[in-house]
Scaffold this active site. Sequence first.
Site, PDB file in Angstrom:
ATOM      1  N   PHE A   1       0.829  -1.210   0.000  1.00 47.43           N
ATOM      2  CA  PHE A   1       0.000   0.000   0.000  1.00 47.43           C
ATOM      3  C   PHE A   1       0.865   1.263   0.000  1.00 47.43           C
ATOM      4  CE2 PHE A   1      -4.162   1.803   0.380  1.00 47.43           C
ATOM      5  CZ  PHE A   1      -3.982   2.997   1.059  1.00 47.43           C
TER       6      PHE A   1
ATOM      7  N   HIS B   1      -9.844  -7.146   2.615  1.00 48.75           N
ATOM      8  CA  HIS B   1      -8.688  -6.230   2.646  1.00 48.75           C
ATOM      9  C   HIS B   1      -7.829  -6.361   1.385  1.00 48.75           C
ATOM     10  CE1 HIS B   1      -4.931  -4.537   4.655  1.00 48.75           C
ATOM     11  NE2 HIS B   1      -5.823  -3.580   4.675  1.00 48.75           N
TER      12      HIS B   1
HETATM   13  N1  LIG Z   1      -1.942  -8.004   3.328  1.00 47.48           N
HETATM   14  C1  LIG Z   1      -0.878  -7.443   2.652  1.00 47.48           C
HETATM   15  C2  LIG Z   1      -0.426  -6.163   2.915  1.00 47.48           C
HETATM   16  N2  LIG Z   1      -1.040  -5.414   3.868  1.00 47.48           N
HETATM   17  C3  LIG Z   1      -0.421  -4.238   4.422  1.00 47.48           C
HETATM   18  C4  LIG Z   1      -0.614  -2.992   3.542  1.00 47.48           C
HETATM   19  O1  LIG Z   1       0.161  -3.067   2.352  1.00 47.48           O
HETATM   20  C5  LIG Z   1      -0.180  -1.740   4.311  1.00 47.48           C
HETATM   21  O2  LIG Z   1       1.199  -1.839   4.606  1.00 47.48           O
HETATM   22  C6  LIG Z   1      -0.960  -1.572   5.596  1.00 47.48           C
HETATM   23  O3  LIG Z   1      -2.347  -1.602   5.303  1.00 47.48           O
HETATM   24  C7  LIG Z   1      -0.614  -0.245   6.294  1.00 47.48           C
HETATM   25  O4  LIG Z   1      -0.855   0.828   5.440  1.00 47.48           O
HETATM   26  N3  LIG Z   1       0.613  -5.655   2.243  1.00 47.48           N
HETATM   27  C8  LIG Z   1       1.252  -6.394   1.271  1.00 47.48           C
HETATM   28  O5  LIG Z   1       2.214  -5.919   0.668  1.00 47.48           O
HETATM   29  N4  LIG Z   1       0.815  -7.654   0.989  1.00 47.48           N
HETATM   30  C9  LIG Z   1      -0.239  -8.210   1.646  1.00 47.48           C
HETATM   31  O6  LIG Z   1      -0.598  -9.384   1.362  1.00 47.48           O
HETATM   32  C1  LIG Z   2      -3.903  -8.593   1.394  1.00 47.25           C
HETATM   33  C2  LIG Z   2      -4.109  -8.467   2.845  1.00 47.25           C
HETATM   34  O1  LIG Z   2      -4.204  -7.400   3.399  1.00 47.25           O
HETATM   35  C3  LIG Z   2      -4.379  -9.727   3.569  1.00 47.25           C
HETATM   36  O2  LIG Z   2      -3.185 -10.468   3.642  1.00 47.25           O
HETATM   37  C4  LIG Z   2      -4.896  -9.480   4.960  1.00 47.25           C
HETATM   38  O3  LIG Z   2      -5.283 -10.724   5.447  1.00 47.25           O
HETATM   39  P1  LIG Z   2      -6.737 -10.839   6.142  1.00 47.25           P
HETATM   40  O4  LIG Z   2      -7.742 -10.465   5.067  1.00 47.25           O
HETATM   41  O5  LIG Z   2      -6.860 -12.298   6.564  1.00 47.25           O
HETATM   42  O6  LIG Z   2      -6.754  -9.871   7.309  1.00 47.25           O
END
Ligand SMILES: Nc1c(NC[C@H](O)[C@H](O)[C@H](O)CO)[nH]c(=O)[nH]c1=O
Ligand SMILES: CC(=O)[C@@H](O)COP(=O)(O)O
Length: 154
Positions: free
Chosen positions: A57, A88
Amino acid sequence: MKIYEGKLIGEEKKFGIVVSRFNEFITNKLLEGALDALKRHGVKEEDIEIAWTPGAFEIPLIAKKMAESKKYNAVIALGAVIRGETPHFDYVANEVSKGIANVGLSTNMPVIYGVLTTDTIEQAIVRAGTKAGNKGFDAAVTAIEMVNLIDELK
Ligand SMILES: Nc1c(NC[C@H](O)[C@H](O)[C@H](O)CO)[nH]c(=O)[nH]c1=O
Ligand SMILES: CC(=O)[C@@H](O)COP(=O)(O)O
């Protein structure tokens, strides 16, 4: 008839890589692939800079900072967004892809999308240096081609 297509020659070009730490087991492999591709196409190590973000993100903001610095000919964005139990995934994946595309257009610089968005960890592993190749390598080759294509169009 005039056809433009960027040569795969990286000499004298500078690249910024922004890579996210979340799912580092995967993103490290994407980074290895990207560095391998750049070096094998003639890019010097001193012409590569790497920025790590907490998650995908955060990639667009750092990609924008790198692009606006004018230090690089292209920026390569690497990450791994892997679906979990909640929606998410969709929000993160959508914002990251949209954000990266917007950075390229708003800064007039190649910002290459090397972010995996997969339903499973296995799908990510397959695309990070195993059966389906390495999307980090592919993103770096795309960056070299785009830099040279833009030079040709000047
Ligand atoms: N679930 C994943 C994330 N989640 C975190 C977000 O990217 C971000 O850092 C957070 O929401 C704080 O702003 N990030 C990934 O790169 N891959 C994932 O699977
Ligand atoms: C892509 C994501 O943010 C994901 O990995 C978060 O996992 P969850 O949906 O089980 O909280």
